[in-house]
Design a protein around this motif. Structure first.
Motif, PDB file in Angstrom:
ATOM      1  N   VAL A 210      -8.229  -8.000   6.320  1.00 22.62           N
ATOM      2  CA  VAL A 210      -7.903  -9.177   5.508  1.00 22.62           C
ATOM      3  C   VAL A 210      -6.486  -9.587   5.847  1.00 22.62           C
ATOM      4  CG1 VAL A 210      -7.472 -10.016   3.172  1.00 22.62           C
ATOM      5  CG2 VAL A 210      -9.477  -8.616   3.630  1.00 22.62           C
ATOM      6  N   GLN A 211      -6.239 -10.896   6.006  1.00 22.44           N
ATOM      7  CA  GLN A 211      -4.876 -11.356   6.261  1.00 22.44           C
ATOM      8  C   GLN A 211      -4.590 -12.627   5.484  1.00 22.44           C
ATOM      9  OE1 GLN A 211      -5.520 -13.752  10.426  1.00 22.44           O
ATOM     10  NE2 GLN A 211      -4.961 -11.626  10.536  1.00 22.44           N
TER      11      GLN A 211
ATOM     12  N   THR B  88      -2.486 -14.963  10.786  1.00 24.51           N
ATOM     13  CA  THR B  88      -2.167 -15.878   9.684  1.00 24.51           C
ATOM     14  C   THR B  88      -0.692 -15.750   9.321  1.00 24.51           C
ATOM     15  OG1 THR B  88      -4.406 -15.747   8.771  1.00 24.51           O
ATOM     16  CG2 THR B  88      -2.661 -16.454   7.268  1.00 24.51           C
TER      17      THR B  88
ATOM     18  N   GLY C 290       5.962   6.952   4.303  1.00 22.29           N
ATOM     19  CA  GLY C 290       4.901   7.152   5.304  1.00 22.29           C
ATOM     20  C   GLY C 290       3.511   7.213   4.706  1.00 22.29           C
ATOM     21  N   VAL C 291       3.299   6.470   3.607  1.00 18.52           N
ATOM     22  CA  VAL C 291       1.993   6.492   2.927  1.00 18.52           C
ATOM     23  C   VAL C 291       1.367   5.102   2.973  1.00 18.52           C
ATOM     24  CG1 VAL C 291       0.835   6.793   0.690  1.00 18.52           C
ATOM     25  CG2 VAL C 291       2.643   8.365   1.386  1.00 18.52           C
ATOM     26  N   MET C 292       0.089   5.081   3.256  1.00 20.22           N
ATOM     27  CA  MET C 292      -0.641   3.815   3.221  1.00 20.22           C
ATOM     28  C   MET C 292      -1.932   4.009   2.446  1.00 20.22           C
ATOM     29  SD  MET C 292      -1.921   1.448   6.338  1.00 20.22           S
ATOM     30  CE  MET C 292      -3.613   1.872   6.526  1.00 20.22           C
TER      31      MET C 292
ATOM     32  N   GLU D 100      -8.127  -4.658   2.927  1.00 20.35           N
ATOM     33  CA  GLU D 100      -6.801  -4.807   2.320  1.00 20.35           C
ATOM     34  C   GLU D 100      -6.055  -3.469   2.393  1.00 20.35           C
ATOM     35  OE1 GLU D 100      -6.708  -8.123  -1.077  1.00 20.35           O
ATOM     36  OE2 GLU D 100      -7.879  -6.379  -1.617  1.00 20.35           O
ATOM     37  N   ALA D 101      -4.736  -3.549   2.477  1.00 22.91           N
ATOM     38  CA  ALA D 101      -3.936  -2.322   2.587  1.00 22.91           C
ATOM     39  C   ALA D 101      -2.564  -2.531   1.960  1.00 22.91           C
ATOM     40  CB  ALA D 101      -3.778  -1.922   4.052  1.00 22.91           C
ATOM     41  N   VAL D 102      -1.970  -1.451   1.483  1.00 18.55           N
ATOM     42  CA  VAL D 102      -0.585  -1.460   0.998  1.00 18.55           C
ATOM     43  C   VAL D 102       0.121  -0.282   1.658  1.00 18.55           C
ATOM     44  CG1 VAL D 102       0.953  -1.332  -0.992  1.00 18.55           C
ATOM     45  CG2 VAL D 102      -1.297  -2.343  -1.267  1.00 18.55           C
ATOM     46  N   ILE D 103       1.343  -0.515   2.077  1.00 17.92           N
ATOM     47  CA  ILE D 103       2.086   0.540   2.758  1.00 17.92           C
ATOM     48  C   ILE D 103       3.374   0.852   2.006  1.00 17.92           C
ATOM     49  CG2 ILE D 103       3.168  -1.179   4.250  1.00 17.92           C
ATOM     50  CD1 ILE D 103       3.515   0.892   6.366  1.00 17.92           C
TER      51      ILE D 103
ATOM     52  N   GLU E 101      13.276   0.568  -2.307  1.00 16.01           N
ATOM     53  CA  GLU E 101      13.096  -0.863  -2.609  1.00 16.01           C
ATOM     54  C   GLU E 101      11.884  -1.173  -3.488  1.00 16.01           C
ATOM     55  OE1 GLU E 101      13.326  -3.158   0.968  1.00 16.01           O
ATOM     56  OE2 GLU E 101      15.013  -1.981   1.689  1.00 16.01           O
TER      57      GLU E 101
ATOM     58  N   ILE F 125      -3.639   7.443   3.506  1.00 16.90           N
ATOM     59  CA  ILE F 125      -3.178   7.933   4.804  1.00 16.90           C
ATOM     60  C   ILE F 125      -1.715   8.344   4.688  1.00 16.90           C
ATOM     61  CG2 ILE F 125      -2.750   7.262   7.210  1.00 16.90           C
ATOM     62  CD1 ILE F 125      -5.164   5.247   6.635  1.00 16.90           C
TER      63      ILE F 125
ATOM     64  N   LYS G 283       0.373  -6.322  -5.321  1.00 13.18           N
ATOM     65  CA  LYS G 283      -0.779  -6.456  -6.238  1.00 13.18           C
ATOM     66  C   LYS G 283      -1.835  -5.372  -5.935  1.00 13.18           C
ATOM     67  CE  LYS G 283      -3.257  -9.445  -3.137  1.00 13.18           C
ATOM     68  NZ  LYS G 283      -3.876 -10.693  -2.811  1.00 13.18           N
TER      69      LYS G 283
ATOM     70  N   VAL H 244       1.954  -2.220   8.610  1.00 12.83           N
ATOM     71  CA  VAL H 244       0.742  -1.400   8.707  1.00 12.83           C
ATOM     72  C   VAL H 244      -0.015  -1.772   9.977  1.00 12.83           C
ATOM     73  CG1 VAL H 244      -1.430  -0.763   7.597  1.00 12.83           C
ATOM     74  CG2 VAL H 244       0.516  -1.482   6.213  1.00 12.83           C
TER      75      VAL H 244
ATOM     76  N   THR I 292       1.985   3.907  10.309  1.00 12.09           N
ATOM     77  CA  THR I 292       2.956   3.234   9.442  1.00 12.09           C
ATOM     78  C   THR I 292       4.347   3.201  10.059  1.00 12.09           C
ATOM     79  OG1 THR I 292       3.302   5.340   8.324  1.00 12.09           O
ATOM     80  CG2 THR I 292       1.726   3.833   7.323  1.00 12.09           C
TER      81      THR I 292
ATOM     82  N   ARG J 154      -5.652   1.973   1.834  1.00 14.46           N
ATOM     83  CA  ARG J 154      -6.435   0.829   2.305  1.00 14.46           C
ATOM     84  C   ARG J 154      -7.867   0.962   1.796  1.00 14.46           C
ATOM     85  NH1 ARG J 154      -7.518   1.861   8.762  1.00 14.46           N
ATOM     86  NH2 ARG J 154      -8.345   3.942   8.548  1.00 14.46           N
TER      87      ARG J 154
ATOM     88  N   GLN K  72      -3.614  -0.970  11.815  1.00 17.11           N
ATOM     89  CA  GLN K  72      -4.911  -0.325  11.667  1.00 17.11           C
ATOM     90  C   GLN K  72      -5.701  -0.470  12.965  1.00 17.11           C
ATOM     91  OE1 GLN K  72      -6.894  -0.972   7.693  1.00 17.11           O
ATOM     92  NE2 GLN K  72      -5.341  -2.554   7.522  1.00 17.11           N
TER      93      GLN K  72
ATOM     94  N   ILE L  50     -12.967 -11.093   9.786  1.00 13.21           N
ATOM     95  CA  ILE L  50     -11.575 -11.128   9.321  1.00 13.21           C
ATOM     96  C   ILE L  50     -11.519 -12.025   8.090  1.00 13.21           C
ATOM     97  CG2 ILE L  50      -9.164 -11.448  10.003  1.00 13.21           C
ATOM     98  CD1 ILE L  50     -10.863  -9.674  11.960  1.00 13.21           C
ATOM     99  N   GLY L  51     -11.166 -11.447   6.951  1.00 13.52           N
ATOM    100  CA  GLY L  51     -11.050 -12.230   5.724  1.00 13.52           C
ATOM    101  C   GLY L  51      -9.709 -12.944   5.683  1.00 13.52           C
ATOM    102  N   ILE L  52      -9.729 -14.227   5.320  1.00 13.52           N
ATOM    103  CA  ILE L  52      -8.476 -14.997   5.203  1.00 13.52           C
ATOM    104  C   ILE L  52      -8.185 -15.202   3.723  1.00 13.52           C
ATOM    105  CG2 ILE L  52      -7.237 -17.080   5.910  1.00 13.52           C
ATOM    106  CD1 ILE L  52      -8.332 -15.457   8.273  1.00 13.52           C
ATOM    107  N   GLU L  53      -7.009 -14.764   3.308  1.00 12.63           N
ATOM    108  CA  GLU L  53      -6.661 -14.850   1.887  1.00 12.63           C
ATOM    109  C   GLU L  53      -6.349 -16.270   1.455  1.00 12.63           C
ATOM    110  OE1 GLU L  53      -4.760 -11.936  -0.657  1.00 12.63           O
ATOM    111  OE2 GLU L  53      -3.905 -11.111   1.165  1.00 12.63           O
TER     112      GLU L  53
ATOM    113  N   TYR M 129       2.913 -16.189   1.141  1.00 17.68           N
ATOM    114  CA  TYR M 129       2.605 -15.158   0.145  1.00 17.68           C
ATOM    115  C   TYR M 129       2.758 -13.745   0.707  1.00 17.68           C
ATOM    116  CZ  TYR M 129      -1.714 -15.384   2.826  1.00 17.68           C
ATOM    117  OH  TYR M 129      -2.611 -15.402   3.861  1.00 17.68           O
ATOM    118  N   GLN M 130       3.117 -13.638   1.997  1.00 12.33           N
ATOM    119  CA  GLN M 130       3.119 -12.322   2.632  1.00 12.33           C
ATOM    120  C   GLN M 130       4.423 -11.555   2.406  1.00 12.33           C
ATOM    121  OE1 GLN M 130       2.176 -13.989   6.440  1.00 12.33           O
ATOM    122  NE2 GLN M 130       0.025 -13.406   6.327  1.00 12.33           N
TER     123      GLN M 130
END
Lengths: 115, 338
Positions: free
Chosen positions: A114-115, B250, A101-103, A93-96, A79, A39, A86, B51, B45, A105, B53, B228-231, B254-255
């Motif tokens: 996932v949290q 959560t 402005g890129v994500m 799961e997502a990385v931003i 940064e 995205i 990871k 993030v 974003t 997932r 969603q 909702i998956g919990i890590e 680790y966040q």
């Protein structure tokens, strides 16, 4: 029961089963294979299957798909937080990379988030 | 070739045929005409430095885009009000409050969030303190530079974190010029809840918002509850919870963290020690309210389990704790959601 009547019933049953199948498919669509959605500026720019391998370039950000997971391999951001994240492989799961402005997932079968 | 059909048999075949035809046509009409909602997703974003969603079941692309735009606009509006780093034109926001020490006409959402922060302070015996801004700011800068804060400086700044110095009598005023407010423990959950209320008011029935891990759900998916998956802090998923109408948040070590000399320093600071809280690796809270779930997860992360249990009982919430050894503890009703 004569043959014509029996065939009529069989035809009707077949149509009924087909209708039921169409109905169930619409209610419970098959879960798509896992993909990495890219995205950029709020809009989906690409959907990359996780079962492939390769690098996708989005501005200064390079996204690598490898061994069933996705990660931000390079970014022009100061940064490099996204690059240190990871690899992700599970749905939700997502990385931003906020500065760019890129994500990325993962979508498909599995948790919604996932949290 | 035609055969002779007995009268009784003929009627029974006709009866069966009629029934089957009714079934067939009903199903054909049902499958052809009913608009089965489709799953749509969007991501932003540019709000709350994280993030966000949004997933919803809608009847058309246009319908989803309309809801998505409304949600995005609402989150942006609240982001600008609660932002402690930037000002936005004439908008009286948290950054302006910290810089000027007062706001004459603060937005009602900022007043509500500060009042909520004051309540959480008294409920948690100070373990959730929105007046800890100066200490959190120092930690933030040190994490960015991968260095530890000077203990004397931390101690000095902690003298400017008295929540009683926030006056709400005439606008908002900070009596201590050295103090600053930080809404990191409250803003995302509050904003997600407000935005969800807007969508519900407009008639959206089945959706979920994840604002930096603060998940708000409303309604269900066609296949059932939202998952909702919990890590597990050490990798992988430890469990999944299934909710419809609840929020899940959560807080974990680790966040957001930095490693210095092989030691991990995460972002949730214990107001009593002024260092990253050491009670738990992660705490997950399930609550009817997103704002409460957000506040509770941070507060529970900074207190022992007995105190945490008392707090969630008061708010009819459920929680799961993971300690430093990977042991998992659950409140009585948490497993009902697994």
């Amino acid at each position: 029961m004569n043959k014509t009547a029996r065939n009529d019933i069989l035809l009707a049953v077949a149509i009924a089963l087909a209708a039921v199948a169409v109905f169930l498919i619409r209610i419970f669509p098959a879960a798509p294979a896992q993909s990495c959605e890219v995205i950029h500026a709020g809009a989906t720019e690409a959907v990359l299957p996780l079962d492939g391998n390769g690098v996708y370039v989005c501005g200064s950000v390079e996204i690598e798909i490898s061994d069933g997971s996705a990660r931000i391999k390079k970014s022009g951001c100061p940064e490099q937080i996204c690059v240190k994240h990871k690899p992700i492989s599970r749905s939700g799961e997502a990385v931003i990379c906020a500065p760019e402005g890129v994500m990325i997932r993962i979508t498909g079968e599995g948790p919604d988030f996932v949290q | 070739m035609c055969g002779k059909v007995p009268l009784q048999s003929y009627y029974s075949q006709t009866y069966i045929m009629k029934k089957l035809l009714i079934v067939v046509f009903s199903l054909m009409i049902f499958t052809a005409c009913e608009a089965v909602p489709k799953r749509y997703s969007a991501a932003y974003t540019d709000v709350f430095d994280t993030v966000t969603q949004f997933t919803a079941y809608c009847g058309s692309d246009e319908e989803f885009e309309e809801y998505s735009d409304i949600l995005h606009d609402e989150l942006l509006r609240l982001h600008e009000i609660f932002d402690i780093y930037l000002t936005y034109g004439d908008t009286q926001n948290a950054c302006m409050l910290n810089e000027n020490g007062s706001l004459e006409n603060p937005p009602p959402e900022l007043v509500e969030l500060i009042e909520s922060g004051k309540n959480w302070y008294s409920e948690t015996d100070g373990q959730l303190n929105i007046a800890l801004g100066s200490v959190l700011s120092l930690w933030h800068d040190c994490r960015e530079n991968a260095e530890l804060p000077d203990p004397d400086m931390l101690k000095n700044l902690s003298g400017h974190c008295d929540i009683e110095n926030i006056s709400m009598d005439n606008g908002i005023a900070l009596a201590d010029p050295e103090m600053s407010l930080d809404f990191g423990a409250l803003a995302k959950g509050y904003a997600a809840e407000k935005a969800a209320e807007t969508l519900i008011g407009l008639g959206l029935e089945n959706f979920a918002i994840s604002c930096g891990g603060n998940v708000v759900t409303h309604g269900k998916k066609p296949s059932g509850s939202w998952e909702i998956g919990i890590e597990n802090p050490d990798g992988g998923l430890i469990t999944s919870v299934f909710v419809s109408g609840e929020s899940v948040v959560t807080s974990g070590d680790y966040q957001r963290f930095v490693e210095i000399g092989g030691v991990r320093y995460h972002h949730i600071i214990d107001p009593k020690t002024l260092y990253p809280a050491k009670f738990w690796r992660s705490v997950t809270v399930i609550s009817k309210s997103s704002a409460e779930a957000d506040a509770l997860s941070t507060a529970l992360f900074c207190m022992d389990q007995k105190s945490g249990l008392e707090l969630i009982k008061k708010h009819s919430a459920e929680a799961m704790w993971i300690d430093q050894n990977g042991e998992v503890y659950r409140s009585e009703g948490f497993s009902d959601y697994e």
